[in-house]
Write a protein that holds these residues in place. Structure first.
Motif, PDB file in Angstrom:
ATOM      1  N   LEU A  89       0.850  -1.191   0.000  1.00  0.00           N
ATOM      2  CA  LEU A  89       0.000   0.000   0.000  1.00  0.00           C
ATOM      3  C   LEU A  89       0.887   1.243   0.000  1.00  0.00           C
ATOM      4  CD1 LEU A  89      -2.809  -0.828   2.623  1.00  0.00           C
ATOM      5  CD2 LEU A  89      -2.810  -1.269   0.174  1.00  0.00           C
ATOM      6  N   THR A  90       0.295   2.370  -0.352  1.00  0.00           N
ATOM      7  CA  THR A  90       1.053   3.618  -0.322  1.00  0.00           C
ATOM      8  C   THR A  90       1.089   4.146   1.107  1.00  0.00           C
ATOM      9  OG1 THR A  90      -0.895   4.989  -0.618  1.00  0.00           O
ATOM     10  CG2 THR A  90       0.181   4.213  -2.620  1.00  0.00           C
ATOM     11  N   ALA A  91       1.920   5.165   1.315  1.00  0.00           N
ATOM     12  CA  ALA A  91       1.998   5.795   2.635  1.00  0.00           C
ATOM     13  C   ALA A  91       0.620   6.288   3.045  1.00  0.00           C
ATOM     14  CB  ALA A  91       2.988   6.955   2.592  1.00  0.00           C
ATOM     15  N   TYR A  92      -0.060   6.953   2.121  1.00  0.00           N
ATOM     16  CA  TYR A  92      -1.381   7.494   2.437  1.00  0.00           C
ATOM     17  C   TYR A  92      -2.354   6.378   2.796  1.00  0.00           C
ATOM     18  CZ  TYR A  92      -5.697  10.068   2.257  1.00  0.00           C
ATOM     19  OH  TYR A  92      -6.901  10.616   2.598  1.00  0.00           O
ATOM     20  N   LEU A 129       4.341   3.580  -3.057  1.00  0.00           N
ATOM     21  CA  LEU A 129       4.208   2.337  -2.308  1.00  0.00           C
ATOM     22  C   LEU A 129       5.296   2.283  -1.237  1.00  0.00           C
ATOM     23  CD1 LEU A 129       3.507  -0.334  -5.077  1.00  0.00           C
ATOM     24  CD2 LEU A 129       1.889   0.822  -3.568  1.00  0.00           C
ATOM     25  N   VAL A 130       4.930   1.752  -0.079  1.00  0.00           N
ATOM     26  CA  VAL A 130       5.883   1.704   1.028  1.00  0.00           C
ATOM     27  C   VAL A 130       7.102   0.855   0.693  1.00  0.00           C
ATOM     28  CG1 VAL A 130       6.164   0.882   3.402  1.00  0.00           C
ATOM     29  CG2 VAL A 130       4.168   2.228   2.783  1.00  0.00           C
ATOM     30  N   LYS A 131       6.935  -0.120  -0.202  1.00  0.00           N
ATOM     31  CA  LYS A 131       8.095  -0.970  -0.524  1.00  0.00           C
ATOM     32  C   LYS A 131       9.213  -0.194  -1.215  1.00  0.00           C
ATOM     33  CE  LYS A 131       5.959  -3.063  -4.608  1.00  0.00           C
ATOM     34  NZ  LYS A 131       5.312  -4.305  -5.058  1.00  0.00           N
ATOM     35  N   THR A 132       8.920   1.021  -1.670  1.00  0.00           N
ATOM     36  CA  THR A 132       9.974   1.842  -2.271  1.00  0.00           C
ATOM     37  C   THR A 132      10.640   2.760  -1.241  1.00  0.00           C
ATOM     38  OG1 THR A 132       8.494   3.666  -2.828  1.00  0.00           O
ATOM     39  CG2 THR A 132       8.667   1.896  -4.439  1.00  0.00           C
ATOM     40  N   PHE A 133      10.246   2.645   0.030  1.00  0.00           N
ATOM     41  CA  PHE A 133      10.772   3.548   1.071  1.00  0.00           C
ATOM     42  C   PHE A 133      12.043   3.008   1.709  1.00  0.00           C
ATOM     43  CE2 PHE A 133       6.818   6.136   2.572  1.00  0.00           C
ATOM     44  CZ  PHE A 133       6.587   6.508   1.268  1.00  0.00           C
TER      45      PHE A 133
ATOM     46  N   ARG B  15      -4.821  -4.660  -2.603  1.00  0.00           N
ATOM     47  CA  ARG B  15      -3.638  -5.511  -2.805  1.00  0.00           C
ATOM     48  C   ARG B  15      -3.841  -6.430  -4.001  1.00  0.00           C
ATOM     49  NH1 ARG B  15       0.104  -6.512   1.667  1.00  0.00           N
ATOM     50  NH2 ARG B  15       0.475  -8.486   0.655  1.00  0.00           N
ATOM     51  N   TYR B  16      -5.059  -6.944  -4.132  1.00  0.00           N
ATOM     52  CA  TYR B  16      -5.354  -7.857  -5.240  1.00  0.00           C
ATOM     53  C   TYR B  16      -5.204  -7.151  -6.581  1.00  0.00           C
ATOM     54  CZ  TYR B  16      -8.324 -10.382  -8.561  1.00  0.00           C
ATOM     55  OH  TYR B  16      -8.809 -11.003  -9.673  1.00  0.00           O
TER      56      TYR B  16
END
Ligand SMILES: Nc1ncnc2c1ncn2[C@@H]1O[C@H](COP(=O)(O)OP(=O)(O)OP(=O)(O)O)[C@@H](O)[C@H]1O
Ligand SMILES: [Mg+2]
Lengths: 327, 251
Positions: A89-92, A129-133, B15-16
Motif C-alpha cells: 500500500l502507499t503511505a497514504y 508504495l511503502v516498498k519503495t521507502f 492488494r489484489y
C-alpha cells in the motif's frame, strides 16, 4: 498514567518478565533499557494488550489492561520493534487504513493525515508504495501512523534501531516536540544509551525480566561514584591484582580484554596507574577517562555492555531472517 | 462493525488489484486444465447418459477449482501478515477479531469470485455454456460465492494454526489437493465405484462443483437445493472455526 503491579509473563518455563512494578507519570518520557532478551518488548506487548500477563496487573490511562482492552487500545499508540507497514500500500493508504480502524471520521482523518505526513516530511511521497521507502522513511511513517488517533500514551520499541545518526536525531526531535506540545506520555526502549540519557526523564534498567534500577539518568550516573577509567590490556589479571590494592580506587571490575575503575579526580591518578603497571611489567594498550554514562551504569549493574553495534548486527540478522522466511 | 469489515475488505481488494502478476499467474493452472483436458479429451471422452461433451462437463469443475485455490491462498495470506508484522497493526487496534476475520473472509471471497468469473468468461469465449440462462448464471454465482467464503475462512483457520509457510506444502498435498481431486470436478461422480462415491459425497467441494454445474449446464447429479444447504452449512462452519482459531492467534 501507567501503573504496573507485579507484572509477570512466562513462556512455558521461561520467565520473560519477572514480577515488575513501576508507575509512570503523565507527560513523562520513560526509558526501558536492557540487553537482548531482557523482556522490554514483552513488557510493552502486555501493556499494549497484545499479550496476556501470566500474573499481575497494569493500568494504562486509568484502564485495566485485562478488563478494559478496548479503552486501553484507544488510549495508546505504538511503534513496534519490527516493521508493521503494508508494503503493497502507499503511505497514504497505510495511514488511511489506520484512521478507519480507529473510526476517525473522514474529514478529520484526511486533515490529520496531511498534517502528520508533513510533520514527518513524507507528504511528497504519500502516493508511493511503502516498498519503495528507505528504513528511515518507513520508521517515520510508522510514527506518524501511530499518532493519527491522538493517543495519550505512546510506546516506541527501538524506534531508531539501525538508522543513521542524522535520521535518529530527526526522529528524537519529533518525539520530544510531541511530548512537550501535546503532553503525550512516552515509553521507549533503545540500545543507544546516549539517546536515552538525553531524552528520558527516568529510566528503568531491566535485566533477565527484572527491574534492577529505576531513577533519573543523573541519579543513576551519580550512583557510579566518580569518574570512570577504562584500561585495555592483555594482562587483565595482573592489572587487577595491582590496582585493587590501591586505596583511591572506589570500584574495580575486570572484563574480557578491559578493566573499569571508578575513582574521584581521575586525572590526578593516571600517572600512578601508568607507573604501577610499568614497574610490574604490565603493558597497557589504552587508557580513557570519562564522566559516567548510562553505559557504565549498565555495565556496573549487569556486568555486560549494551552496544549500538550489537543492535545493528541484530537488526541485520532480523532482516536476513525475514528475507529467508518471507516470500 | 461494517465500517471495520469494509476497511479490511478494501485493503484486500487494493492488494489484489495491484498484484497483476498474481492475477495472471493464478489463472495459469486453471487455463491449462481447461485447454489441455477440455480440448484434449473432448472428442474421446463421453459423459455417460448425457449429451454434453467433456469440455462442457469440466468448465464448472475448473471454475470451482479456481475459486477454491484462490480463496485458500488469500486465507493463508494471514501468515504473511504475521511474518511481515502487519497483523500486529490490526490486532492492537480497538476492533474485534470477528470484524478482522469477516473482513479478510469477504476480501478473499471477492478476489476468488473475480478469478472464477474470469475463467467463466474465457470458457464462454471458447464455446462453453452457450445455452445457460441468466438464472443459471446467478445460481452458479451463488455457489462460487459460497466456495469463496468457506475456503477463505478455511485458509484463515489453517493460517491461525501455522507459525510460518513451512507447513504450506503439507497442507496443499494432504488437504487441498485431495479436496479438489475427490470433488467430481474432473469426472462424473455417478460413474465411480461405490466406496469412492461415498468419499466424494463427504467432500464439501463436490456440492459446490455440482451447484455450478447445475447453474451452467442445467443438470447435475446432486440436487441443487441440497447442494446449497450443504455449502451454506459448510460456510457457516468454516467461518465459525476460522473465527475461533483466529481469536486465539498471537503475534
Ligand atoms: N512468543 C515467545 N515465545 C517464547 N519466548 C519468547 C516469546 N517472546 C519473547 N520470548 C522470550 O522472552 C524473553 C524476553 O524477550 P523480549 O523480546 O521481551 O526481549 P527484549 O528485551 O525486547 O530484547 P531485544 O532487545 O532483543 O528486543 C526472551 O528470552 C525471549 O526469547
Ligand atoms: Mg525487544
Amino acid at each position: 498514567m501507567i501503573e504496573v503491579e507485579n507484572l509477570t509473563k512466562k513462556f512455558d518455563d521461561h520467565v520473560a518478565v519477572d514480577n515488575i512494578s513501576f508507575t509512570i507519570e503523565r507527560g513523562e518520557i520513560f526509558g526501558l533499557l536492557g540487553p537482548n532478551g531482557a523482556g522490554k518488548t514483552t513488557t510493552i506487548s502486555m501493556l499494549a494488550t497484545l499479550l496476556k500477563p501470566t500474573s499481575g496487573t497494569a493500568r494504562v490511562n486509568g484502564f485495566d489492561i485485562m478488563t478494559h482492552e478496548d479503552e486501553v487500545r484507544k488510549s495508546i499508540g505504538i511503534v513496534f520493534q519490527d516493521p508493521s507497514l503494508d508494503e503493497e500500500l502507499t503511505a497514504y493508504e497505510n495511514m488511511d487504513f489506520h484512521g478507519r480502524l480507529y473510526r476517525i471520521p473522514g474529514n478529520v482523518r484526511q486533515r490529520r493525515i496531511a498534517d502528520l505526513l508533513s510533520l514527518v516530511e513524507l507528504e511528497d511521497r504519500k502516493n508511493s508504495l511503502v516498498k519503495t521507502f528507505s528504513g528511515g522513511m518507513r520508521r517515520r511513517l510508522e510514527i506518524a501512523r501511530a499518532l493519527l488517533h491522538e493517543p495519550k500514551v505512546f510506546f516506541l520499541d527501538e524506534p531508531t534501531l539501525g538508522l543513521d545518526p542524522q535520521t535518529r536525531n530527526h526522529i528524537w526531535e519529533y518525539i520530544e516536540r510531541l511530548n512537550k506540545e501535546k503532553e503525550i506520555t512516552i515509553i521507549l526502549t533503545t540500545h543507544y544509551m546516549d539517546e536515552a540519557d538525553r531524552l528520558c526523564d527516568r529510566v528503568a534498567i531491566i535485566d533477565r525480566g527484572r527491574i534492577i534500577a529505576l531513577d533519573t539518568p543523573e541519579k543513576l550516573k551519580e550512583g557510579i561514584g566518580g569518574d570512570v577509567v577504562t584500561l585495555e590490556s592483555r594482562d587483565i589479571k595482573g592489572l587487577y591484582m595491582q590496582l585493587s590494592k590501591s586505596a583511591w580506587v572506589e570500584h574495580i571490575e575486570p572484563h574480557d580484554g578491559f578493566i573499569t575503575l571508578t575513582l574521584h579526580n581521575a586525572e590526578r591518578h593516571i600517572a600512578e596507574i601508568v607507573r604501577l603497571s610499568a614497574t610490574n611489567g604490565i603493558d597497557i594498550d589504552s587508557i580513557s577517562i570519562h564522566k559516567p554514562t548510562l553505559e557504565d551504569v549498565f555495565l556496573r549493574l549487569t556486568g555486560r555492555t549494551i552496544r549500538a553495534e550489537e543492535a545493528d548486527i541484530r537488526d541485520r540478522m532480523r532482516m536476513m531472517h525475514r528475507l529467508h522466511h518471507g516470500r | 462493525m461494517m465500517d471495520i469489515v469494509y476497511t479490511i475488505w478494501l485493503r484486500n481488494i487494493k492488494r489484489y488489484l495491484r498484484s497483476k502478476s498474481r492475477i495472471v499467474g493464478s489463472l495459469g493452472m486453471p487455463l491449462f486444465f481447461l485447454l489441455v483436458l477440455g480440448f484434449g479429451l473432448n472428442s474421446i471422452v463421453e459423459i455417460h447418459g448425457s449429451k454434453q461433451g467433456y469440455m462442457d462437463f469440466i468448465v464448472p469443475g475448473i471454475i470451482a477449482m479456481t475459486v477454491m485455490f484462490t480463496s485458500v491462498f488469500s486465507g493463508i495470506q494471514v501468515i504473511w501478515d504475521k511474518q511481515f508484522g502487519f497483523l500486529k497493526e490490526t490486532l492492537v487496534a480497538p476492533v474485534s477479531r470477528l470484524e478482522i476475520m469477516l473482513g479478510q473472509t469477504l476480501g478473499g471471497a471477492t478476489t476468488a469470485f473475480i478469478q472464477g468469473f474470469i475463467i467463466l468468461v474465457i470458457s464462454i469465449f471458447i464455446g462453453s455454456a452457450h445455452h445457460t440462462t441468466i438464472s443459471g448464471f446467478l445460481i452458479a454465482s451463488v455457489f462460487m460465492v459460497l466456495i469463496g467464503l468457506s475456503f477463505t475462512a478455511f485458509g484463515i483457520a489453517i493460517a491461525s494454526k501455522m507459525e510460518d509457510m513451512h507447513g504450506f506444502q503439507l497442507i496443499m498435498n494432504f488437504v487441498i489437493f485431495p479436496i479438489f481431486g475427490l470433488s467430481g470436478a474432473l469426472f462424473p461422480i455417478d460413474s465411480l465405484p461405490r466406496w469412492l462415491q461415498s468419499l466424494t459425497l463427504v467432500d464439501p467441494l463436490t456440492y459446490g462443483v455440482e451447484g455450478i454445474r447445475y447453474g451452467l449446464a442445467g443438470a447435475s447429479v446432486i440436487n441443487p437445493f441440497m447442494g446449497f444447504v450443504v455449502m451454506a452449512g459448510f460456510t457457516l462452519a468454516t467461518v465459525a472455526l476460522g473465527t475461533i482459531l483466529f481469536r486465539k492467534t498471537g503475534i
